[in-house]
Design a protein around this motif. Structure first.
Motif, PDB file in Angstrom:
ATOM      1  N   ASP A  80       1.442  -1.105  -0.244  1.00 18.44           N
ATOM      2  CA  ASP A  80       0.119  -0.235   0.238  1.00 18.44           C
ATOM      3  C   ASP A  80       1.171   1.142  -0.209  1.00 18.44           C
ATOM      4  OD1 ASP A  80      -1.822   2.312   0.711  1.00 18.44           O
ATOM      5  OD2 ASP A  80      -3.134   1.174   1.747  1.00 18.44           O
ATOM      6  N   LEU A  81       0.891   1.835  -0.774  1.00 14.71           N
ATOM      7  CA  LEU A  81       1.558   2.821  -1.250  1.00 14.71           C
ATOM      8  C   LEU A  81       1.541   4.537  -0.072  1.00 14.71           C
ATOM      9  CD1 LEU A  81       3.960   3.741  -2.646  1.00 14.71           C
ATOM     10  CD2 LEU A  81       2.822   5.182  -4.296  1.00 14.71           C
ATOM     11  N   ASN A  82      -0.021   4.402  -0.191  1.00  9.20           N
ATOM     12  CA  ASN A  82      -0.248   5.888   0.636  1.00  9.20           C
ATOM     13  C   ASN A  82       0.815   5.329   2.589  1.00  9.20           C
ATOM     14  OD1 ASN A  82      -1.408   6.573  -1.265  1.00  9.20           O
ATOM     15  ND2 ASN A  82      -3.192   6.510  -0.011  1.00  9.20           N
ATOM     16  N   SER A  83       0.277   4.181   2.556  1.00 10.03           N
ATOM     17  CA  SER A  83       1.150   3.286   4.328  1.00 10.03           C
ATOM     18  C   SER A  83       2.749   3.944   4.256  1.00 10.03           C
ATOM     19  CB  SER A  83       0.025   2.065   4.430  1.00 10.03           C
ATOM     20  OG  SER A  83      -1.097   1.988   4.142  1.00 10.03           O
ATOM     21  N   ILE A  84       3.120   3.107   2.625  1.00 12.04           N
ATOM     22  CA  ILE A  84       4.384   3.550   2.635  1.00 12.04           C
ATOM     23  C   ILE A  84       5.304   5.470   3.575  1.00 12.04           C
ATOM     24  CG2 ILE A  84       6.485   3.130   1.599  1.00 12.04           C
ATOM     25  CD1 ILE A  84       5.611   0.776   3.095  1.00 12.04           C
ATOM     26  N   ILE A  85       4.420   5.663   2.775  1.00 11.45           N
ATOM     27  CA  ILE A  85       4.605   7.331   2.258  1.00 11.45           C
ATOM     28  C   ILE A  85       4.479   7.922   3.995  1.00 11.45           C
ATOM     29  CG2 ILE A  85       4.318  10.032   1.484  1.00 11.45           C
ATOM     30  CD1 ILE A  85       3.901   7.563  -1.038  1.00 11.45           C
ATOM     31  N   LEU A  86       3.214   7.467   4.333  1.00 18.29           N
ATOM     32  CA  LEU A  86       3.001   7.946   6.057  1.00 18.29           C
ATOM     33  C   LEU A  86       3.765   7.587   6.537  1.00 18.29           C
ATOM     34  CD1 LEU A  86      -1.161   7.329   5.637  1.00 18.29           C
ATOM     35  CD2 LEU A  86       0.464   9.879   6.049  1.00 18.29           C
ATOM     36  N   GLU A  87       4.403   6.130   6.999  1.00 22.48           N
ATOM     37  CA  GLU A  87       5.194   5.653   7.658  1.00 22.48           C
ATOM     38  C   GLU A  87       6.291   5.991   7.422  1.00 22.48           C
ATOM     39  OE1 GLU A  87       7.560   1.113   8.649  1.00 22.48           O
ATOM     40  OE2 GLU A  87       5.633   1.554   7.771  1.00 22.48           O
ATOM     41  N   THR A  88       7.118   6.462   5.579  1.00 20.11           N
ATOM     42  CA  THR A  88       8.062   7.346   6.253  1.00 20.11           C
ATOM     43  C   THR A  88       8.307   8.783   6.082  1.00 20.11           C
ATOM     44  OG1 THR A  88       8.650   6.286   4.104  1.00 20.11           O
ATOM     45  CG2 THR A  88       9.792   7.922   4.087  1.00 20.11           C
ATOM     46  N   ILE A  89       6.721   9.183   6.580  1.00 18.73           N
ATOM     47  CA  ILE A  89       6.599  10.639   7.093  1.00 18.73           C
ATOM     48  C   ILE A  89       7.238  10.643   8.351  1.00 18.73           C
ATOM     49  CG2 ILE A  89       5.267  12.683   7.052  1.00 18.73           C
ATOM     50  CD1 ILE A  89       4.246  11.641   4.669  1.00 18.73           C
ATOM     51  N   ALA A  90       6.472   9.735   8.531  1.00 19.75           N
ATOM     52  CA  ALA A  90       6.396   9.635  10.535  1.00 19.75           C
ATOM     53  C   ALA A  90       8.056   9.576  10.895  1.00 19.75           C
ATOM     54  CB  ALA A  90       5.917   8.105  11.415  1.00 19.75           C
ATOM     55  N   MET A  91       8.733   8.809  10.290  1.00 22.53           N
ATOM     56  CA  MET A  91      10.335   8.449  10.463  1.00 22.53           C
ATOM     57  C   MET A  91      11.525   9.100  10.253  1.00 22.53           C
ATOM     58  SD  MET A  91      10.020   4.519   8.768  1.00 22.53           S
ATOM     59  CE  MET A  91      12.372   4.642   8.633  1.00 22.53           C
ATOM     60  N   THR A  92      10.454  10.769   9.253  1.00 21.84           N
ATOM     61  CA  THR A  92      11.833  11.889   9.534  1.00 21.84           C
ATOM     62  C   THR A  92      10.807  12.837  10.208  1.00 21.84           C
ATOM     63  OG1 THR A  92       9.892  12.271   7.549  1.00 21.84           O
ATOM     64  CG2 THR A  92      12.121  11.263   7.262  1.00 21.84           C
ATOM     65  N   ASN A  93       9.685  12.787  10.771  1.00 26.81           N
ATOM     66  CA  ASN A  93       8.901  13.833  11.678  1.00 26.81           C
ATOM     67  C   ASN A  93      10.134  14.239  12.734  1.00 26.81           C
ATOM     68  OD1 ASN A  93       6.565  14.940  12.939  1.00 26.81           O
ATOM     69  ND2 ASN A  93       6.962  13.823  14.247  1.00 26.81           N
ATOM     70  N   SER A  94      10.902  13.731  13.582  1.00 22.29           N
ATOM     71  CA  SER A  94      11.673  14.746  14.703  1.00 22.29           C
ATOM     72  C   SER A  94      12.804  15.647  13.200  1.00 22.29           C
ATOM     73  CB  SER A  94      12.733  13.643  14.671  1.00 22.29           C
ATOM     74  OG  SER A  94      13.709  12.293  14.865  1.00 22.29           O
TER      75      SER A  94
END
Length: 207
Positions: A80-94
């Motif tokens: 699921d591309l949307n889920s992968i992108i959201l996960e990546t954004i969360a990982m770069t949040n800090s």
């Protein structure tokens, strides 16, 4: 023959370097915990920062050697591309908060869910590289815009745009060359991220 010898050497030396580096980082993390709130904490933070930077370089060199030798293992599954992108954004949040950069994702609305065939770990690696680049080469109060578009032939195009200084047209041909750095060399980096990302995407039958 020389190229194979170089690839074998890079692969071996990368493995040998990672073992002591992991020990250095592990003990530095313990030191940081013990010295938190003291004048020496900053010194340990510099050790950790330098160690992580060096470990990233070693990992990138290892990936390059695996790609060149054909030993890169890919496990392509529907993601699921949307889920992968959201996960990546969360990982770069800090990182984005520290840089005071806003990351905005505009998911595809014409279909309920977007799926791609890819290796999950490697797709995350590519997106992390692109999004973190968009953050660190940005400016204070800047933005990163992520969008998905249909690209024909059962493909999706992911666009990551930022409000940073960009790169001159004279240097564009070097973007995907190993060890090529952007004009702003004040930003820490190995110069391998885009070269590795390009090779990983092509290994997953993408562009």
């Amino acid at each position: 023959i020389a190229n194979r010898a170089k690839t074998d050497f890079l692969s071996r030396i990368s493995h040998e370097l990672r073992t002591p580096l992991n020990a250095i980082l592990g003990f530095a993390q313990l030191l940081e915990r013990d010295l938190r709130g003291t004048p020496k904490q900053r010194s340990v933070e510099l050790i950790l920062s330098g160690g992580h930077h060096l470990l990233q370089l070693v990992n990138d060199v290892l990936d390059i050697s695996r790609i060149e030798s054909g030993n890169l293992v890919m496990r392509l599954t529907p993601l699921d591309l949307n889920s992968i992108i959201l996960e990546t954004i969360a990982m770069t949040n800090s990182q984005s908060q520290l840089s005071q950069v806003t990351v905005a994702f505009h998911p595809q609305v014409t279909v309920p869910r977007v799926f791609v065939m890819a290796d999950r770990h490697r797709l995350l690696q590519v997106l992390l590289n692109l999004i973190s680049n968009a953050i660190k080469y940005n400016r204070v109060d800047g933005r990163v815009e992520i969008t998905i578009h249909p690209a024909g032939h059962s493909q999706w195009r992911v666009e990551i745009a930022d409000t940073g200084i960009g790169i001159s047209s004279a240097l564009e041909h070097k973007l995907f060359s190993p060890f090529a750095r952007a004009e702003d060399t004040r930003v820490e980096g190995t110069g391998l991220g885009l070269a590795v990302s390009k090779s990983l995407i092509e290994a997953m039958q993408g562009e």
